[in-house]
Design a protein around this motif. Structure first.
Motif, PDB file in Angstrom:
ATOM      1  N   HIS A   4       5.363  -6.712   0.832  1.00  0.00           N
ATOM      2  CA  HIS A   4       5.910  -5.458   0.355  1.00  0.00           C
ATOM      3  C   HIS A   4       7.355  -5.338   0.837  1.00  0.00           C
ATOM      4  CE1 HIS A   4       6.358  -1.171  -0.397  1.00  0.00           C
ATOM      5  NE2 HIS A   4       5.343  -1.318  -1.223  1.00  0.00           N
ATOM      6  N   SER A  12      10.480   6.576  -2.579  1.00  0.00           N
ATOM      7  CA  SER A  12       9.362   5.659  -2.755  1.00  0.00           C
ATOM      8  C   SER A  12       9.875   4.228  -2.757  1.00  0.00           C
ATOM      9  CB  SER A  12       8.632   5.938  -4.067  1.00  0.00           C
ATOM     10  OG  SER A  12       7.647   4.946  -4.282  1.00  0.00           O
ATOM     11  N   ILE A  20       1.734   0.185  -5.448  1.00  0.00           N
ATOM     12  CA  ILE A  20       1.280   1.027  -4.347  1.00  0.00           C
ATOM     13  C   ILE A  20       2.214   0.859  -3.154  1.00  0.00           C
ATOM     14  CG2 ILE A  20      -1.137   1.014  -5.063  1.00  0.00           C
ATOM     15  CD1 ILE A  20      -1.656  -1.037  -2.883  1.00  0.00           C
ATOM     16  N   TYR A  23       1.841   1.046   3.068  1.00  0.00           N
ATOM     17  CA  TYR A  23       0.801   1.527   3.980  1.00  0.00           C
ATOM     18  C   TYR A  23      -0.527   1.730   3.268  1.00  0.00           C
ATOM     19  CZ  TYR A  23       1.676   6.369   2.416  1.00  0.00           C
ATOM     20  OH  TYR A  23       1.818   7.508   1.683  1.00  0.00           O
ATOM     21  N   THR A  24      -0.495   2.017   1.971  1.00  0.00           N
ATOM     22  CA  THR A  24      -1.737   2.161   1.214  1.00  0.00           C
ATOM     23  C   THR A  24      -2.439   0.809   1.119  1.00  0.00           C
ATOM     24  OG1 THR A  24      -0.758   3.937  -0.084  1.00  0.00           O
ATOM     25  CG2 THR A  24      -2.754   2.931  -0.961  1.00  0.00           C
ATOM     26  N   TYR A  25      -1.676  -0.232   0.881  1.00  0.00           N
ATOM     27  CA  TYR A  25      -2.251  -1.572   0.824  1.00  0.00           C
ATOM     28  C   TYR A  25      -2.850  -1.951   2.176  1.00  0.00           C
ATOM     29  CZ  TYR A  25      -2.705  -6.533  -0.186  1.00  0.00           C
ATOM     30  OH  TYR A  25      -3.195  -7.791  -0.351  1.00  0.00           O
ATOM     31  N   SER A  26      -2.147  -1.632   3.253  1.00  0.00           N
ATOM     32  CA  SER A  26      -2.667  -1.915   4.600  1.00  0.00           C
ATOM     33  C   SER A  26      -3.969  -1.168   4.832  1.00  0.00           C
ATOM     34  CB  SER A  26      -1.639  -1.510   5.667  1.00  0.00           C
ATOM     35  OG  SER A  26      -0.484  -2.292   5.553  1.00  0.00           O
ATOM     36  N   TRP A  27      -4.023   0.089   4.408  1.00  0.00           N
ATOM     37  CA  TRP A  27      -5.233   0.905   4.574  1.00  0.00           C
ATOM     38  C   TRP A  27      -6.398   0.301   3.790  1.00  0.00           C
ATOM     39  CZ3 TRP A  27      -7.983   4.026   1.066  1.00  0.00           C
ATOM     40  CH2 TRP A  27      -8.947   4.848   1.652  1.00  0.00           C
ATOM     41  N   LEU A  28      -6.123  -0.169   2.573  1.00  0.00           N
ATOM     42  CA  LEU A  28      -7.168  -0.789   1.763  1.00  0.00           C
ATOM     43  C   LEU A  28      -7.697  -2.072   2.402  1.00  0.00           C
ATOM     44  CD1 LEU A  28      -5.688  -0.312  -1.807  1.00  0.00           C
ATOM     45  CD2 LEU A  28      -7.743   0.781  -0.885  1.00  0.00           C
ATOM     46  N   LEU A  33      -3.996   3.729  10.112  1.00  0.00           N
ATOM     47  CA  LEU A  33      -2.639   4.226   9.896  1.00  0.00           C
ATOM     48  C   LEU A  33      -2.305   5.304  10.904  1.00  0.00           C
ATOM     49  CD1 LEU A  33      -2.637   4.655   6.016  1.00  0.00           C
ATOM     50  CD2 LEU A  33      -1.819   2.708   7.330  1.00  0.00           C
ATOM     51  N   TYR A  40       4.042   6.888   7.178  1.00  0.00           N
ATOM     52  CA  TYR A  40       2.856   6.250   7.741  1.00  0.00           C
ATOM     53  C   TYR A  40       3.183   4.795   8.037  1.00  0.00           C
ATOM     54  CZ  TYR A  40      -0.123  10.159   6.461  1.00  0.00           C
ATOM     55  OH  TYR A  40      -0.698  11.394   6.367  1.00  0.00           O
TER      56      TYR A  40
END
Length: 71
Positions: A4, A12, A20, A23-28, A33, A40
């Protein structure tokens, strides 16, 4: 494996449709987080139960095995 760009343009880092935020990818992927007050970021804490990418891929493989076994 962090591909990323982490570059923020107008609030953004996603420059195209349906991308995405990092951090959303990391969360998935099961990473915890933390909110820094501005954004985040992923921590070093990993929760296998919340690794949705791994779990979904595993479920897809199981489904394919069941289908092939029945056929």
């Amino acid at each position: 494996m962090n591909t990323h760009p982490q570059i923020i343009l107008r609030g953004s880092s996603a420059t195209g449709a349906y991308q995405i935020i990092g951090y959303t990818y990391s969360w998935l992927k099961g990473m915890d987080l933390e909110f820094t007050g501005t954004y985040y970021r992923a921590t070093d804490k990993y929760y296998e139960k919340h690794d949705y990418i791994k779990n979904i891929i595993f479920q897809i493989i199981l489904q394919n095995l069941k289908i092939n076994y029945v056929l």
